[in-house]
Write a protein that holds these residues in place. Sequence first.
Motif, PDB file in Angstrom:
ATOM      1  N   MET A  63       0.866  -1.175   0.078  1.00  0.00           N
ATOM      2  CA  MET A  63       0.174   0.032  -0.018  1.00  0.00           C
ATOM      3  C   MET A  63       1.010   1.352   0.034  1.00  0.00           C
ATOM      4  SD  MET A  63      -3.372  -1.134   2.480  1.00  0.00           S
ATOM      5  CE  MET A  63      -2.551  -1.927   3.836  1.00  0.00           C
ATOM      6  N   HIS A  66       1.592   1.784  -3.641  1.00  0.00           N
ATOM      7  CA  HIS A  66       0.458   2.198  -4.479  1.00  0.00           C
ATOM      8  C   HIS A  66       0.491   3.725  -4.161  1.00  0.00           C
ATOM      9  CE1 HIS A  66      -0.464  -1.305  -6.673  1.00  0.00           C
ATOM     10  NE2 HIS A  66      -0.884  -2.063  -5.319  1.00  0.00           N
ATOM     11  N   LEU A 149      -6.811  -5.461  -3.250  1.00  0.00           N
ATOM     12  CA  LEU A 149      -5.530  -5.177  -3.714  1.00  0.00           C
ATOM     13  C   LEU A 149      -5.109  -6.065  -5.081  1.00  0.00           C
ATOM     14  CD1 LEU A 149      -3.597  -4.227  -0.465  1.00  0.00           C
ATOM     15  CD2 LEU A 149      -4.115  -2.426  -2.582  1.00  0.00           C
ATOM     16  N   SER A 172      -5.179   2.351  -0.794  1.00  0.00           N
ATOM     17  CA  SER A 172      -4.062   2.308   0.106  1.00  0.00           C
ATOM     18  C   SER A 172      -3.910   3.262   1.213  1.00  0.00           C
ATOM     19  CB  SER A 172      -2.835   2.279  -0.562  1.00  0.00           C
ATOM     20  OG  SER A 172      -2.815   1.342  -1.597  1.00  0.00           O
TER      21      SER A 172
END
Length: 391
Positions: A63, A66, A149, A172
């Motif tokens: 995350m 991202h 995800l 995220s």
Amino acid sequence: MTAAETLDARFDRIQRRALIVGIAALILAILDGIRAPEQFFRSYLLGFVFWLGFPLGCAAFLMVHHLTGGFWGLPIRRPLEAATRTLPLLTALAVPLLLGLGRLYSWTHPNLVAADADLKFKQPYLNLPFFLLRNVIYFAVWWALVRQLNRWSDEQDRTGDPALAVRLESLSGPGLVLYGLTVTFFSIDWIMSLEAHWFSTIFGMIFMVLQVLGGLSLTILVAGLLSRHEPLADAITPDRLNDLGNLLLTFVMLWAYFGFSQFLIIWAGDLTEEIPWYVTRAEGGWGIVAVVLIFLSFAIPFYLLLMRAIKRRVETLTSLCGALIVVTFVDVYWMVVPAFEKAGPRFYLLDFLLPVGMGGIWVAAFVRQLKSRPLLPLHDPRFAGVLEHGD
């Protein structure tokens, strides 16, 4: 045999051997556990907490990637995603622990709670029904994050829709907040409550950093081992390795900062209920383990990661990552085991068999997930043209 077939055969060998080792170690552990059930659950908790850190730490770092979109994420994104997809295995491994809660936690015994004012005060939180409910929530949140995800990442590979990168980024931010909250309470429930009189407001942060450090070390190690094979051979450049080394250095420093902050606040503040936790871990054999952790978790990695030559070479960076994974286990051991062995570390075969058994099964599951997807993300607009230009 083509390069792809050679790599698949290597994956198959690793998966098969890891599975054999894992099953054999678990069978031996169960046989030994029949003789010593209390030690079985203590060692099981140690192995479970350590291996759960990899899918969760990798999910957190995925995350982070991202959100930032850095090119450093190109070679490690697939290992990160593969590690997160092992979460169902860790969920299944959590179930046997529920059978041993009474052997691990004093707050599960009504007679002990009734005789202890502190346990009685904490009973509205530390009680079995609420404990089980909280853990259902933790795993549900982790499953939902991991599923989404990976689902959007797979869809991005198929369609190349640029809007999916925006969705992953939008998920995220809140996902990291949820990760922080759930892992903090998980660490309180499963580790801190082993010694229910002790409390630290920063313990969850230490546990999170340890998970991310372990997950990042694992994925760099895997990417480095695959760097001689296409398509990762072109994706792992010295500059990208340098970036990953700098990120590793960041989490090494964070681990030291949070760990020292917790110690300083408790010790300098003369917090009588909290100091015994450190007294146990700073005397005798546990004191030696603490000194080893200071050097191997911080001093030596910090010194080595300041050198560009170390960070820019696959061999040296992956060797350091492998060492950090081992030290992460020692750190979890130092957190968990002194709750049961106050005098100092004692060798139990189960402390070896159960982590190795779980690890063999986990590595087999990880390799299976890793080989099920392309080793580099497809159609991610953030990486468009990166390989062609050698950036």
